[in-house]
Design a protein around this motif. Structure first.
Motif, PDB file in Angstrom:
ATOM      1  N   THR A   1       7.239  -5.987  -4.150  1.00  0.00           N
ATOM      2  CA  THR A   1       7.964  -5.756  -5.417  1.00  0.00           C
ATOM      3  C   THR A   1       8.484  -7.083  -5.987  1.00  0.00           C
ATOM      4  O   THR A   1       8.411  -7.327  -7.189  1.00  0.00           O
ATOM      5  CB  THR A   1       9.132  -4.770  -5.216  1.00  0.00           C
TER       6      THR A   1
ATOM      7  N   PHE B   1       9.912   5.249  -6.489  1.00  0.00           N
ATOM      8  CA  PHE B   1      10.491   4.192  -7.331  1.00  0.00           C
ATOM      9  C   PHE B   1      10.300   4.343  -8.839  1.00  0.00           C
ATOM     10  O   PHE B   1      10.991   3.704  -9.600  1.00  0.00           O
ATOM     11  CB  PHE B   1       9.919   2.841  -6.866  1.00  0.00           C
TER      12      PHE B   1
ATOM     13  N   GLU C   1       4.411   0.456  -5.457  1.00  0.00           N
ATOM     14  CA  GLU C   1       4.400   1.800  -4.891  1.00  0.00           C
ATOM     15  C   GLU C   1       3.111   2.524  -5.253  1.00  0.00           C
ATOM     16  O   GLU C   1       2.529   3.231  -4.432  1.00  0.00           O
ATOM     17  CB  GLU C   1       5.599   2.606  -5.423  1.00  0.00           C
TER      18      GLU C   1
ATOM     19  N   SER D   1       7.153   3.576  -0.162  1.00  0.00           N
ATOM     20  CA  SER D   1       7.628   2.409  -0.912  1.00  0.00           C
ATOM     21  C   SER D   1       6.476   1.419  -1.032  1.00  0.00           C
ATOM     22  O   SER D   1       5.400   1.651  -0.495  1.00  0.00           O
ATOM     23  CB  SER D   1       8.745   1.713  -0.146  1.00  0.00           C
ATOM     24  N   ALA D   2       6.741   0.290  -1.649  1.00  0.00           N
ATOM     25  CA  ALA D   2       5.760  -0.805  -1.695  1.00  0.00           C
ATOM     26  C   ALA D   2       5.842  -1.571  -0.372  1.00  0.00           C
ATOM     27  O   ALA D   2       6.871  -1.523   0.298  1.00  0.00           O
ATOM     28  CB  ALA D   2       6.108  -1.725  -2.851  1.00  0.00           C
TER      29      ALA D   2
ATOM     30  N   LYS E   1       8.756  -9.411  -0.272  1.00  0.00           N
ATOM     31  CA  LYS E   1       8.382  -8.029  -0.569  1.00  0.00           C
ATOM     32  C   LYS E   1       7.394  -8.024  -1.727  1.00  0.00           C
ATOM     33  O   LYS E   1       7.568  -8.819  -2.670  1.00  0.00           O
ATOM     34  CB  LYS E   1       9.607  -7.231  -1.025  1.00  0.00           C
TER      35      LYS E   1
ATOM     36  N   ARG F   1      16.597  -0.843  -7.830  1.00  0.00           N
ATOM     37  CA  ARG F   1      15.961  -1.273  -6.577  1.00  0.00           C
ATOM     38  C   ARG F   1      16.297  -0.304  -5.434  1.00  0.00           C
ATOM     39  O   ARG F   1      17.403   0.216  -5.360  1.00  0.00           O
ATOM     40  CB  ARG F   1      16.401  -2.696  -6.211  1.00  0.00           C
ATOM     41  N   GLY F   2      15.316  -0.109  -4.601  1.00  0.00           N
ATOM     42  CA  GLY F   2      15.499   0.827  -3.483  1.00  0.00           C
ATOM     43  C   GLY F   2      15.321   2.275  -3.902  1.00  0.00           C
ATOM     44  O   GLY F   2      15.588   3.202  -3.133  1.00  0.00           O
ATOM     45  N   GLY F   3      14.835   2.488  -5.130  1.00  0.00           N
ATOM     46  CA  GLY F   3      14.799   3.826  -5.730  1.00  0.00           C
ATOM     47  C   GLY F   3      13.795   4.802  -5.141  1.00  0.00           C
ATOM     48  O   GLY F   3      13.821   5.987  -5.490  1.00  0.00           O
ATOM     49  N   SER F   4      12.946   4.363  -4.237  1.00  0.00           N
ATOM     50  CA  SER F   4      12.016   5.323  -3.612  1.00  0.00           C
ATOM     51  C   SER F   4      12.787   6.387  -2.834  1.00  0.00           C
ATOM     52  O   SER F   4      12.308   7.515  -2.675  1.00  0.00           O
ATOM     53  CB  SER F   4      11.061   4.618  -2.653  1.00  0.00           C
TER      54      SER F   4
HETATM   55  N1  ASP Z   1       9.959  -1.328  -3.835  1.00  0.00           N
HETATM   56  C1  ASP Z   1      11.184  -1.132  -4.533  1.00  0.00           C
HETATM   57  C2  ASP Z   1      12.196  -2.180  -4.104  1.00  0.00           C
HETATM   58  O1  ASP Z   1      11.861  -3.110  -3.393  1.00  0.00           O
HETATM   59  C3  ASP Z   1      11.703   0.258  -4.404  1.00  0.00           C
HETATM   60  C4  ASP Z   1      11.905   0.756  -2.991  1.00  0.00           C
HETATM   61  O2  ASP Z   1      11.459   0.121  -2.043  1.00  0.00           O
HETATM   62  O3  ASP Z   1      12.514   1.800  -2.837  1.00  0.00           O
HETATM   63  O4  ASP Z   1      13.324  -2.103  -4.508  1.00  0.00           O
END
Ligand code: ASP
Length: 358
Positions: free
Chosen positions: A50, A176, A122, A37-38, A48, A190-193
């Motif tokens: 992102t 992501f 990412e 992820s980032a 974060k 969001r959270g797609g990694s």
């Molecule tokens: N960096 C992106 C987010 O903050 C994706 C991830 O972390 O999965 O949503």
């Protein structure tokens, strides 16, 4: 044995965290494909990367000076690179390119998009990870594809990703994002990694998909509400979908689909507690005496309650009721019913501006 390992933002927020991740990967030679992820938060008030990127996009789009914001983002990465003592490596060129793209945003028809900027978190972290581990870097825009509607093109992704990874023994694929049908970078939600990790695991036929985060798997209840809940050692894909949908936010709710099709288990693990076995998510239910696997909850629902005598014997009543929802483009969550009643449970968000029409 082949393992795909995904690391979340808090596992990669600083050089110190990166070192823990490096130790986890090198301690097991079957951990061959890595999805980062980032960089996430280093402490609770931190931002974060992102979110910093989403902000700088807005600044640049509004035509305001974004130099300081880009500097702050670059500082996050430079701190990691310096802390890891990676020789002959810098992201200077990448930041020149990102700056160029941001400048382009004030043009009438810019090439630069929000998704492109958001995905750089990412992309850059993947480059650092690859240099640190000595693994090959594969840009996700070359191996993950979306269709014209903006949904994942599973067929093409699996084919290209599988073929590409078959040519390399150790690789880093940033999470992501992928490539849209229009040839521009496109991100997952969001959270797609987590989804990327699942796609990689499926494409290489991994034995297990390890998803490393900052908690030791799922707990039976929300620790902010229930004191000291027990860990869930095993959970089925189906149960996990229900729990994540209802608010247990450890894993992106779409991450289950790719691996589930081919029955690759997901193991949620804690980077800060690597000896904890975490939670295994698979098709096999746990052998326990527990009747309930876990409890999760969400807020902000509206209940529309209808009462009508003898409703239970009137054929087609609920069908007509649901047609009204369909015509108003509203999806419902739950439909409990009794002898003379039926209730439609709808999320408040769905009803915004539609309640009177309904
Ligand atoms: N960096 C992106 C987010 O903050 C994706 C991830 O972390 O999965 O949503």
């Amino acid at each position: 044995m082949k393992k795909v390992v995904k690391f979340g933002g808090s596992s990669l927020a600083s050089a110190e965290q990166f070192k823990k991740v490096g130790a986890i990967i090198t301690s097991d030679e079957s951990r061959v494909y890595v999805v980062p992820s980032a960089p996430g938060k280093r402490f609770s008030d931190d931002t974060k990367v992102t979110d910093m990127l989403l902000h700088v996009y807005e600044t640049a789009k509004a035509g305001n000076d974004f130099t300081e914001e880009v500097k702050a983002i670059k500082a996050r990465y430079d701190e990691i690179i310096t802390g890891l003592e990676i020789k002959d490596f810098s992201l200077d060129k990448d930041f020149e390119e990102i700056t160029k793209q941001l400048e382009d945003l004030t043009n009438p028809d810019p090439m630069c998009t929000l998704d492109y900027v958001a995905s750089r978190g990412e992309f850059l972290n993947g480059k650092i990870m690859a240099a640190y581990l000595g693994f090959e870097f594969i840009d996700a825009a070359e191996v993950i594809f979306f269709n014209a509607e903006g949904n994942l093109n599973s067929y093409k992704t699996e084919k290209v990703l599988g073929e590409r990874l078959a040519k390399t023994q150790h690789a880093v694929v940033p999470g992501f994002y992928g490539l849209g049908k229009d040839g521009k970078v496109k991100t997952f939600s969001r959270g797609g990694s987590d989804v990327t990790g699942s796609l990689v695991a499926k494409a290489v036929g991994a034995d297990i998909y390890e998803n490393w985060t900052d908690v030791s798997g799922f707990l039976m209840a929300d620790p902010r509400i229930v004191e000291n809940p027990k860990p869930i050692e095993r959970i089925t894909y189906k149960e996990l979908r229900e729990l994540s949908y209802m608010g247990a936010s450890v894993l992106h709710e779409d991450a289950v689909f790719p691996v589930r099709e081919v029955n690759i288990p997901i193991n949620i693990r804690n980077t800060n507690e690597p000896d904890n076995p975490g939670t295994i998510i698979s098709d096999t239910p746990a052998v326990t005496n527990n009747i309930i696997t876990g409890v999760a909850g969400r807020k902000d629902f509206v209940v529309v309650a209808l009462y009508k005598n003898m409703m239970n014997s009137e054929i087609g009543f609920v069908k007509r009721l649901l047609t009204i929802l369909e015509n108003n483009e509203i999806s419902f969550e739950h439909l409990p019913s009794g002898i003379d009643t039926v209730c439609v449970v709808i999320s408040q968000k769905q009803l915004e501006g539609k309640l009177q029409d309904l």
